[in-house]
Motif scaffolding. Structure first.
Motif, short mmCIF file in Angstrom:
data_model
loop_
_atom_site.label_atom_id
_atom_site.label_comp_id
_atom_site.label_asym_id
_atom_site.label_seq_id
_atom_site.Cartn_x
_atom_site.Cartn_y
_atom_site.Cartn_z
N ILE A 157 0.79 -1.15 -0.04
CA ILE A 157 -0.05 -0.11 0.06
C ILE A 157 0.78 1.37 0.02
O ILE A 157 0.65 2.27 -0.78
CB ILE A 157 -0.97 0.11 1.04
CG1 ILE A 157 -1.86 -1.12 1.12
CG2 ILE A 157 -1.75 1.58 1.34
CD1 ILE A 157 -2.86 -1.24 2.39
N ASP A 161 1.34 3.90 -3.14
CA ASP A 161 1.31 5.42 -2.88
C ASP A 161 2.46 6.16 -3.31
O ASP A 161 2.34 7.04 -3.91
CB ASP A 161 0.99 5.66 -1.40
CG ASP A 161 -0.34 5.22 -1.08
OD1 ASP A 161 -1.14 5.14 -1.98
OD2 ASP A 161 -0.67 5.35 0.15
N GLU A 172 -2.41 -2.01 -7.71
CA GLU A 172 -1.96 -2.59 -6.17
C GLU A 172 -2.31 -3.94 -6.00
O GLU A 172 -3.41 -4.47 -5.33
CB GLU A 172 -2.56 -1.66 -5.41
CG GLU A 172 -2.10 -1.77 -3.73
CD GLU A 172 -2.78 -0.68 -3.06
OE1 GLU A 172 -3.21 -1.02 -2.16
OE2 GLU A 172 -2.74 0.52 -3.17
#
Length: 335
Positions: A157, A161, A172
């Motif tokens: 995660i 980002d 993702e």
């Protein structure tokens, strides 16, 4: 480039310490299964050593070193989600060296890979980076080839980002769960991931599924045929379970890619750090050079050390390998 440029000693030592603790905490009570060679598939293997509770065996057929008996995939997935060493790498270690790696590793890497594509006549309009991390490779590729359609595949995660902050398109997910990109890319790249995966053949087949017919798959990873790994063997900090569990040989890479149905496989070892790694280790552990006066004298001479590293590169004897393979023109669909 020197080892401390990309792996500062204090940070690396802390990472190794945390990895050892995680090996005990996350895996000590887990069941394990014996595996055939992760490169060629033979069961003709020989036990070598155990490190932090993880056994390693050497394939008698292709010379690949790999971790077996091996915990389950679920155990490794839980480890990567919830281990101190993984968090330390992502949150402390890597951010501290990210820009140094951009200059020392990623910019030269992009230039070299562009040249390799030119050499095989590959025009790259669509590129996928599997395990894209901080997105630095794609960022640097875009600087040279701004018209390329780029995709980052990254399961973390926080790292996803980071890729988005660079304006990159991101999926993702782990590569095995990606949908909608079968046969999509002219070039799929995967840097320093193969040494971590449970089943290298399955993983390479997944990556190949993302490549269009006639396109190429590129992988970089550790190579057990290389000088520093051969010299230091189980004492090498690169043999660091539970993170690094596969160390293919040059022959092992060739057989692995062939088993996955890739053709025109080329293997180079452009590593720059073998000599420096052994020098640094010998400085703190003089016994590693005991009885080897010739090698000690060679490594103590700066000019000869540079020439020796170049010799390793030119003769597939560095411990950092680049493997490039082509998906056949007549092959369609995901494996």
């Amino acid at each position: 480039m020197k080892e401390h440029d990309i792996r500062p000693q204090e940070l690396m030592q802390r990472y190794v310490e945390l990895s050892a603790k995680d090996a005990e905490r996350c895996f000590s009570r887990r069941s394990r299964r014996n595996l055939p060679c992760v490169a060629c598939g033979t069961e003709n293997v020989e036990k070598q050593f155990s490190k932090q509770g993880f056994g390693y065996s050497l394939c008698r057929e292709c010379g690949t070193l790999y971790q077996t008996p091996r915990p389950s995939v679920d155990a490794f997935e839980a480890f990567y989600r919830d281990s101190e060493s993984s968090r330390y790498w992502a949150e402390v270690f890597y951010p501290s060296v990210a820009e140094a790696r951009r200059e020392k590793i990623f910019k030269p890497r992009v230039q070299r890979l562009v040249a390799m594509c030119d050499d095989v006549g590959l025009s790259v309009s669509k590129l996928i980076d599997v395990g894209a991390g901080y997105g630095i490779f794609l960022d640097e590729w875009r600087a040279i080839k701004p018209d390329t359609e780029l995709l980052a595949i990254e399961p973390s995660i926080s790292l996803s980002d980071e890729c988005r902050k660079k304006g990159l398109n991101v999926v993702e997910s782990i590569a095995e769960n990606v949908t909608g990109y079968d046969g999509h890319a002219d070039l799929v790249v995967c840097f320093e991931v193969l040494e971590h995966v449970d089943n290298p053949l399955e993983f390479v087949n997944v990556l190949k599924g993302l490549v269009r017919p006639g396109g190429y798959l590129f992988v970089s990873t550790l190579c057990i045929s290389g000088f520093d790994l051969q010299m230091l063997w189980e004492r090498s900090s690169q043999i660091s379970p539970p993170h690094h569990i596969n160390f293919h040989s040059v022959k092992g890479f060739e057989l692995l890619f062939q088993r996955a149905g890739l053709i025109d496989v080329s293997i180079t070892t452009p590593g720059q750090l073998d000599v420096d790694i052994v020098k640094n280790f010998a400085h703190n552990n003089p016994d590693v050079m005991q009885g080897n006066r010739f090698l000690q004298a060679l490594l103590e001479d700066e000019e000869k050390s540079i020439a020796f590293q170049q010799f390793l590169v030119e003769n597939q004897l560095s411990s950092h390998a680049w493997v490039l393979g082509k998906k056949p023109e007549d092959e369609i669909g995901h494996e």
